[in-house]
Design a protein around this motif. Structure first.
Motif, PDB file in Angstrom:
ATOM      1  N   PHE A   1       0.830  -1.200   0.000  1.00 26.16           N
ATOM      2  CA  PHE A   1       0.000   0.000   0.000  1.00 26.16           C
ATOM      3  C   PHE A   1       0.868   1.256   0.000  1.00 26.16           C
ATOM      4  CE2 PHE A   1      -3.759  -2.513   1.463  1.00 26.16           C
ATOM      5  CZ  PHE A   1      -4.685  -1.968   0.588  1.00 26.16           C
ATOM      6  N   ASP A   2       1.893   1.269   0.848  1.00 27.16           N
ATOM      7  CA  ASP A   2       2.759   2.446   0.960  1.00 27.16           C
ATOM      8  C   ASP A   2       3.476   2.746  -0.353  1.00 27.16           C
ATOM      9  OD1 ASP A   2       2.033   2.755   3.589  1.00 27.16           O
ATOM     10  OD2 ASP A   2       3.802   1.743   4.408  1.00 27.16           O
ATOM     11  N   GLN A   3       3.888   1.699  -1.056  1.00 25.50           N
ATOM     12  CA  GLN A   3       4.681   1.876  -2.268  1.00 25.50           C
ATOM     13  C   GLN A   3       3.835   1.841  -3.541  1.00 25.50           C
ATOM     14  OE1 GLN A   3       7.871  -0.986  -2.220  1.00 25.50           O
ATOM     15  NE2 GLN A   3       8.719  -0.239  -0.271  1.00 25.50           N
ATOM     16  N   GLY A   4       2.544   1.554  -3.404  1.00 26.90           N
ATOM     17  CA  GLY A   4       1.670   1.504  -4.559  1.00 26.90           C
ATOM     18  C   GLY A   4       2.043   0.429  -5.551  1.00 26.90           C
ATOM     19  N   ARG A   5       2.380  -0.750  -5.057  1.00 25.54           N
ATOM     20  CA  ARG A   5       2.810  -1.829  -5.957  1.00 25.54           C
ATOM     21  C   ARG A   5       1.916  -3.059  -5.796  1.00 25.54           C
ATOM     22  NH1 ARG A   5       5.835  -5.796  -3.404  1.00 25.54           N
ATOM     23  NH2 ARG A   5       6.558  -5.317  -1.287  1.00 25.54           N
ATOM     24  N   THR A   6       2.094  -3.997  -6.713  1.00 27.64           N
ATOM     25  CA  THR A   6       1.329  -5.241  -6.691  1.00 27.64           C
ATOM     26  C   THR A   6       2.010  -6.249  -5.779  1.00 27.64           C
ATOM     27  OG1 THR A   6       0.590  -4.871  -8.953  1.00 27.64           O
ATOM     28  CG2 THR A   6       0.444  -7.125  -8.119  1.00 27.64           C
ATOM     29  N   LEU A   7       1.207  -6.996  -5.048  1.00 21.68           N
ATOM     30  CA  LEU A   7       1.733  -8.028  -4.151  1.00 21.68           C
ATOM     31  C   LEU A   7       0.948  -9.312  -4.352  1.00 21.68           C
ATOM     32  CD1 LEU A   7       3.449  -8.886  -1.603  1.00 21.68           C
ATOM     33  CD2 LEU A   7       1.475  -8.154  -0.245  1.00 21.68           C
ATOM     34  N   VAL A   8       1.657 -10.434  -4.443  1.00 17.43           N
ATOM     35  CA  VAL A   8       1.026 -11.749  -4.501  1.00 17.43           C
ATOM     36  C   VAL A   8       1.439 -12.517  -3.255  1.00 17.43           C
ATOM     37  CG1 VAL A   8       0.791 -13.913  -5.768  1.00 17.43           C
ATOM     38  CG2 VAL A   8       1.059 -11.760  -7.019  1.00 17.43           C
ATOM     39  N   CYS A   9       0.454 -12.989  -2.492  1.00 18.81           N
ATOM     40  CA  CYS A   9       0.729 -13.734  -1.257  1.00 18.81           C
ATOM     41  C   CYS A   9       0.125 -15.125  -1.332  1.00 18.81           C
ATOM     42  CB  CYS A   9       0.123 -13.022  -0.047  1.00 18.81           C
ATOM     43  SG  CYS A   9       0.971 -11.525   0.440  1.00 18.81           S
ATOM     44  N   GLU A  10       0.818 -16.090  -0.791  1.00 19.77           N
ATOM     45  CA  GLU A  10       0.252 -17.421  -0.599  1.00 19.77           C
ATOM     46  C   GLU A  10       0.391 -17.764   0.879  1.00 19.77           C
ATOM     47  OE1 GLU A  10       0.407 -21.906  -2.522  1.00 19.77           O
ATOM     48  OE2 GLU A  10       2.078 -20.537  -2.862  1.00 19.77           O
ATOM     49  N   ALA A  11      -0.736 -18.088   1.497  1.00 23.62           N
ATOM     50  CA  ALA A  11      -0.734 -18.356   2.938  1.00 23.62           C
ATOM     51  C   ALA A  11      -1.528 -19.615   3.229  1.00 23.62           C
ATOM     52  CB  ALA A  11      -1.328 -17.173   3.700  1.00 23.62           C
ATOM     53  N   GLY A  12      -0.988 -20.472   4.067  1.00 22.03           N
ATOM     54  CA  GLY A  12      -1.650 -21.719   4.395  1.00 22.03           C
ATOM     55  C   GLY A  12      -2.886 -21.521   5.254  1.00 22.03           C
ATOM     56  N   THR A  13      -3.708 -22.554   5.326  1.00 19.73           N
ATOM     57  CA  THR A  13      -4.910 -22.515   6.161  1.00 19.73           C
ATOM     58  C   THR A  13      -4.525 -22.265   7.614  1.00 19.73           C
ATOM     59  OG1 THR A  13      -6.001 -24.091   4.686  1.00 19.73           O
ATOM     60  CG2 THR A  13      -6.942 -23.812   6.884  1.00 19.73           C
ATOM     61  N   GLY A  14      -5.247 -21.368   8.267  1.00 20.46           N
ATOM     62  CA  GLY A  14      -4.971 -21.073   9.667  1.00 20.46           C
ATOM     63  C   GLY A  14      -4.012 -19.919   9.879  1.00 20.46           C
ATOM     64  N   THR A  15      -3.516 -19.331   8.788  1.00 23.03           N
ATOM     65  CA  THR A  15      -2.581 -18.211   8.905  1.00 23.03           C
ATOM     66  C   THR A  15      -3.279 -16.959   9.424  1.00 23.03           C
ATOM     67  OG1 THR A  15      -1.273 -19.078   7.069  1.00 23.03           O
ATOM     68  CG2 THR A  15      -0.941 -16.771   7.620  1.00 23.03           C
ATOM     69  N   GLY A  16      -4.544 -16.810   9.100  1.00 22.99           N
ATOM     70  CA  GLY A  16      -5.264 -15.597   9.466  1.00 22.99           C
ATOM     71  C   GLY A  16      -5.080 -14.522   8.409  1.00 22.99           C
TER      72      GLY A  16
END
Length: 360
Positions: A38-53
């Motif tokens: 958000f701060d840098q105005g860029r694209t982010l791709v995240c992969e998070a396992g079940t239970g990560t929140g």
């Protein structure tokens, strides 16, 4: 304004408020990455396992960013979870209170224009149809949202709802006589005023495809400063649905039903007599569309998983002739609607027929 680290860190308010709280390093790592994006105005791709929140990991920095953010989910269940569980948790324990609006797919909302037209159609007097219409009518008098989820006693797949709900191809826009009271318009106003909009992939891409670069023709989602796609692995299939072209008997049948209703209410089609220009156009369309789909079906032969690739050579001869008859019937339908546009229902029929020609 607190930071993501202060709110979701091991010494944050959740740690003291929730029984059995367990710090999740993955959640904090993801939240900090979202904050940085958000701060840098860029694209982010995240992969998070079940239970990560992960839901809190993107909602908290989205709220703290101060931007207008659209959150798009793949399923209604996740949409409901965000509204009924995650946002209340944020409000109660983190002290953040964003203005939130929920935007569901258009087919979830009653279209007042289509409802009024269908109630006057010859189909409406059939006993089973009349029963469902009665349920919808009683509910419609008191609903504030027009959301089908509120209706009790109407089955989830009741065919009557398909005749009276909103859709991208049936919306008329600001020229509709029901525009001021329209439930989709009301939802749009709520989205305009919101900090966070909770929608889904289908609505996002439907809205994007309908706009086609225009700011006013069927679009219901306002411009946002950022979009978060939850369950983004499903984006490819959803985007393909809306940016590909599909032609089906269901699409044609829906078009002809709406034309018949609109033409009847306009006095262009007699309920009892099958003569006149409108009846001729309708008859030509039914014959041409049936001939086209019959020829295409005959070309298939044995298929694997119901699919078969086509070369142009496969469609030479009778299929091509059937296509030209179908195209000519659609052109005649569009021309008739434009020439007799004395009623709100006929102009969108012309647009739909033209779009169908384009897709074919």
């Amino acid at each position: 304004m607190p930071s993501v680290l202060e709110l979701l860190g091991p010494n944050g308010p959740l740690a003291g408020a929730l029984a059995g709280y367990e710090h999740r390093p993955g959640q904090l790592e993801m939240a900090l990455a979202v904050e940085e994006a958000f701060d840098q105005g860029r694209t982010l791709v995240c992969e998070a396992g079940t239970g990560t929140g992960k839901t809190l990991a993107y909602l908290v920095p989205a709220i703290l960013s101060g931007r207008k953010v659209l959150v798009s989910t793949a399923t209604k269940a996740l949409q409901d979870q965000i509204i009924s569980h995650d946002l209340p948790t944020i409000r109660k324990h983190l002290g953040l209170d964003p203005v939130v609006a929920v935007a569901k797919g258009l087919s979830n909302y009653l279209c007042l224009r289509r409802f009024a037209e269908f109630r006057k159609s010859k189909e409406s007097v059939r006993p089973q149809i009349a029963r469902s219409l009665g349920i919808i009518e009683r509910w419609a008098k008191g609903t504030e949202t027009g959301d089908v989820a509120e209706i009790k006693g109407l089955s989830e797949n009741d065919p009557v709802w398909a005749e009276v709900c909103s859709s991208a191809e049936t919306r008329v826009g600001s020229k509709c006589q029901y525009f001021r009271d329209c439930f989709v318009t009301k939802m749009r106003r709520e989205c305009d005023a919101a900090d966070i909009i909770i929608a889904n992939h289908h609505l996002f891409f439907a809205d994007l495809s309908v706009r086609g670069g225009s700011s006013d023709h069927g679009g219901v989602l306002p411009a946002c400063e950022a979009v978060i796609f939850d369950e983004a692995h499903q984006l490819e299939d959803t985007a393909s649905d809306f940016f590909g072209a599909q032609v089906s008997t269901h699409r044609v049948d829906s078009l002809l039903r709406d034309f018949e209703i609109g033409a009847t209410l306009s006095g262009l089609l007699d309920r009892l007599l099958s003569n006149g220009a409108a009846a001729s156009v309708l008859r030509q369309m039914r014959e041409a569309s049936k001939g086209f789909f019959d020829e295409i079906a005959a070309c298939f032969g044995p298929t694997e998983n119901g699919r078969k690739p086509f070369d142009r050579a496969d469609l030479v001869g009778r299929p091509t002739e059937a296509y030209h008859r179908f195209d000519a019937a659609l052109e005649a339908l569009a021309a008739f609607c434009k020439a007799n546009d004395k009623y709100d229902a006929l102009d969108p029929i012309a647009d739909r027929a033209t779009e169908l020609r384009f897709d074919l």
